[in-house]
Motif scaffolding. Sequence first.
Motif, PDB file in Angstrom:
ATOM      1  N   PRO A   1       0.813  -1.221   0.000  1.00 62.43           N
ATOM      2  CA  PRO A   1       0.000   0.000   0.000  1.00 62.43           C
ATOM      3  C   PRO A   1       0.847   1.272   0.000  1.00 62.43           C
ATOM      4  N   GLU A   2       0.182   2.392  -0.174  1.00 62.94           N
ATOM      5  CA  GLU A   2       0.830   3.685  -0.094  1.00 62.94           C
ATOM      6  C   GLU A   2       1.526   3.814   1.265  1.00 62.94           C
ATOM      7  N   GLY A   3       2.651   4.522   1.291  1.00 66.69           N
ATOM      8  CA  GLY A   3       3.361   4.725   2.550  1.00 66.69           C
ATOM      9  C   GLY A   3       4.521   3.768   2.766  1.00 66.69           C
ATOM     10  N   PHE A   4       4.852   2.998   1.750  1.00 66.63           N
ATOM     11  CA  PHE A   4       5.940   2.030   1.838  1.00 66.63           C
ATOM     12  C   PHE A   4       7.003   2.319   0.782  1.00 66.63           C
ATOM     13  N   ALA A   5       8.259   2.041   1.135  1.00 71.03           N
ATOM     14  CA  ALA A   5       9.331   1.989   0.135  1.00 71.03           C
ATOM     15  C   ALA A   5       9.326   0.576  -0.429  1.00 71.03           C
ATOM     16  N   HIS A   6       9.740   0.444  -1.671  1.00 72.38           N
ATOM     17  CA  HIS A   6       9.694  -0.851  -2.349  1.00 72.38           C
ATOM     18  C   HIS A   6      11.000  -1.094  -3.098  1.00 72.38           C
ATOM     19  N   GLY A   7      11.415  -2.347  -3.112  1.00 72.86           N
ATOM     20  CA  GLY A   7      12.587  -2.721  -3.889  1.00 72.86           C
ATOM     21  C   GLY A   7      12.596  -4.216  -4.146  1.00 72.86           C
ATOM     22  N   PHE A   8      13.443  -4.635  -5.081  1.00 74.87           N
ATOM     23  CA  PHE A   8      13.603  -6.060  -5.352  1.00 74.87           C
ATOM     24  C   PHE A   8      14.979  -6.316  -5.938  1.00 74.87           C
ATOM     25  N   VAL A   9      15.437  -7.564  -5.791  1.00 80.28           N
ATOM     26  CA  VAL A   9      16.678  -8.011  -6.409  1.00 80.28           C
ATOM     27  C   VAL A   9      16.359  -9.241  -7.249  1.00 80.28           C
ATOM     28  N   VAL A  10      16.979  -9.302  -8.425  1.00 78.80           N
ATOM     29  CA  VAL A  10      16.745 -10.399  -9.362  1.00 78.80           C
ATOM     30  C   VAL A  10      17.641 -11.584  -9.004  1.00 78.80           C
ATOM     31  N   LEU A  11      17.034 -12.754  -8.864  1.00 72.04           N
ATOM     32  CA  LEU A  11      17.758 -13.971  -8.494  1.00 72.04           C
ATOM     33  C   LEU A  11      18.003 -14.900  -9.685  1.00 72.04           C
ATOM     34  N   SER A  12      17.214 -14.774 -10.721  1.00 69.84           N
ATOM     35  CA  SER A  12      17.352 -15.599 -11.925  1.00 69.84           C
ATOM     36  C   SER A  12      18.233 -14.869 -12.942  1.00 69.84           C
ATOM     37  N   GLU A  13      18.524 -15.507 -14.057  1.00 69.95           N
ATOM     38  CA  GLU A  13      19.362 -14.867 -15.093  1.00 69.95           C
ATOM     39  C   GLU A  13      18.736 -13.568 -15.593  1.00 69.95           C
ATOM     40  N   VAL A  14      17.419 -13.550 -15.668  1.00 69.49           N
ATOM     41  CA  VAL A  14      16.674 -12.355 -16.063  1.00 69.49           C
ATOM     42  C   VAL A  14      15.313 -12.427 -15.379  1.00 69.49           C
ATOM     43  N   ALA A  15      14.714 -11.270 -15.150  1.00 71.45           N
ATOM     44  CA  ALA A  15      13.364 -11.248 -14.588  1.00 71.45           C
ATOM     45  C   ALA A  15      12.563 -10.144 -15.255  1.00 71.45           C
ATOM     46  N   GLU A  16      11.313 -10.467 -15.542  1.00 74.00           N
ATOM     47  CA  GLU A  16      10.368  -9.458 -16.009  1.00 74.00           C
ATOM     48  C   GLU A  16       9.368  -9.250 -14.893  1.00 74.00           C
ATOM     49  N   PHE A  17       9.226  -7.986 -14.513  1.00 74.09           N
ATOM     50  CA  PHE A  17       8.499  -7.574 -13.324  1.00 74.09           C
ATOM     51  C   PHE A  17       7.375  -6.645 -13.757  1.00 74.09           C
ATOM     52  N   LEU A  18       6.137  -6.970 -13.379  1.00 78.76           N
ATOM     53  CA  LEU A  18       4.975  -6.147 -13.723  1.00 78.76           C
ATOM     54  C   LEU A  18       4.364  -5.590 -12.450  1.00 78.76           C
ATOM     55  N   TYR A  19       3.895  -4.345 -12.519  1.00 76.56           N
ATOM     56  CA  TYR A  19       3.180  -3.827 -11.368  1.00 76.56           C
ATOM     57  C   TYR A  19       2.204  -2.741 -11.748  1.00 76.56           C
ATOM     58  N   LYS A  20       1.099  -2.754 -11.001  1.00 77.60           N
ATOM     59  CA  LYS A  20       0.051  -1.753 -11.125  1.00 77.60           C
ATOM     60  C   LYS A  20       0.273  -0.729 -10.024  1.00 77.60           C
ATOM     61  N   THR A  21      -0.018   0.556 -10.303  1.00 76.93           N
ATOM     62  CA  THR A  21       0.134   1.590  -9.285  1.00 76.93           C
ATOM     63  C   THR A  21      -1.158   2.383  -9.124  1.00 76.93           C
ATOM     64  N   THR A  22      -1.344   2.902  -7.897  1.00 76.36           N
ATOM     65  CA  THR A  22      -2.553   3.664  -7.584  1.00 76.36           C
ATOM     66  C   THR A  22      -2.404   5.150  -7.854  1.00 76.36           C
ATOM     67  N   ASP A  23      -1.207   5.589  -8.221  1.00 73.58           N
ATOM     68  CA  ASP A  23      -1.005   6.981  -8.634  1.00 73.58           C
ATOM     69  C   ASP A  23       0.073   6.995  -9.703  1.00 73.58           C
ATOM     70  N   TYR A  24       0.160   8.104 -10.405  1.00 71.23           N
ATOM     71  CA  TYR A  24       1.100   8.224 -11.504  1.00 71.23           C
ATOM     72  C   TYR A  24       2.527   8.447 -11.007  1.00 71.23           C
ATOM     73  N   TYR A  25       3.485   8.028 -11.816  1.00 74.29           N
ATOM     74  CA  TYR A  25       4.889   8.275 -11.518  1.00 74.29           C
ATOM     75  C   TYR A  25       5.127   9.783 -11.501  1.00 74.29           C
ATOM     76  N   ALA A  26       5.743  10.262 -10.440  1.00 74.65           N
ATOM     77  CA  ALA A  26       6.015  11.691 -10.264  1.00 74.65           C
ATOM     78  C   ALA A  26       7.487  11.851  -9.881  1.00 74.65           C
ATOM     79  N   PRO A  27       8.378  11.970 -10.870  1.00 77.02           N
ATOM     80  CA  PRO A  27       9.821  11.997 -10.588  1.00 77.02           C
ATOM     81  C   PRO A  27      10.239  13.072  -9.587  1.00 77.02           C
ATOM     82  N   ALA A  28       9.545  14.196  -9.556  1.00 76.58           N
ATOM     83  CA  ALA A  28       9.903  15.264  -8.616  1.00 76.58           C
ATOM     84  C   ALA A  28       9.682  14.848  -7.166  1.00 76.58           C
ATOM     85  N   HIS A  29       8.822  13.865  -6.943  1.00 79.13           N
ATOM     86  CA  HIS A  29       8.498  13.422  -5.585  1.00 79.13           C
ATOM     87  C   HIS A  29       9.118  12.065  -5.234  1.00 79.13           C
TER      88      HIS A  29
END
Length: 181
Positions: free
Chosen positions: A113-141
């Motif tokens: 949910p909102e209010g969390f930092a998020h991260g991941f590390v790839v363990l396989s040779e390659v990974a394709e990661f999909l995600y839905k977001t509840t607000d738009y990407y805002a680089p300034a924030h």
Amino acid sequence: MKATPLAIPDVILVEPKVFGDDRGYFFESFNQAKFEDAIGKSVQFVQDNHSRSAKHVLRGLHYQIQQPQGKLVRVVQGEVFDVAVDLRKSSKTFGNWVGEMLSAENKRQLWIPEGFAHGFVVLSEVAEFLYKTTDYYAPAHERCILWCEETIAIQWPSGIKPILSAKDVQGKLFGDAEVFV
């Protein structure tokens, strides 16, 4: 769909019901009504993102201090160790983290949910990661906490020599990071 609250109960592991036989498999990767029922609140997703990363690429720990994003994340190729860190100062679990293995094979998803930092590390040779977001990407924030921050003490899988972006190398220490009230 099975929904399991993790050690930080607002972060929920979502496991779809998979129907398979010798021809392959089918599963509903998202159903708005079932998802909202599982997490107990109404959510509107506005953006879908797709990343592809090589082995040991570590992305994170990212969040937006304004226009915070709830994320429903999953892996469609490969495997990652996915992490959420509670940045809600008023929360009993402030500063705590949870992590789960997500893979194309296990088809698990994680609701962060909102209010969390998020991260991941790839363990396989390659990974394709999909995600839905509840607000738009805002680089300034957008903000970043250093992935190896000692105060948080995430237990990343052993043997990883992370490959980081310039932005992630410059992540802040937890004590210097902007957090949510």
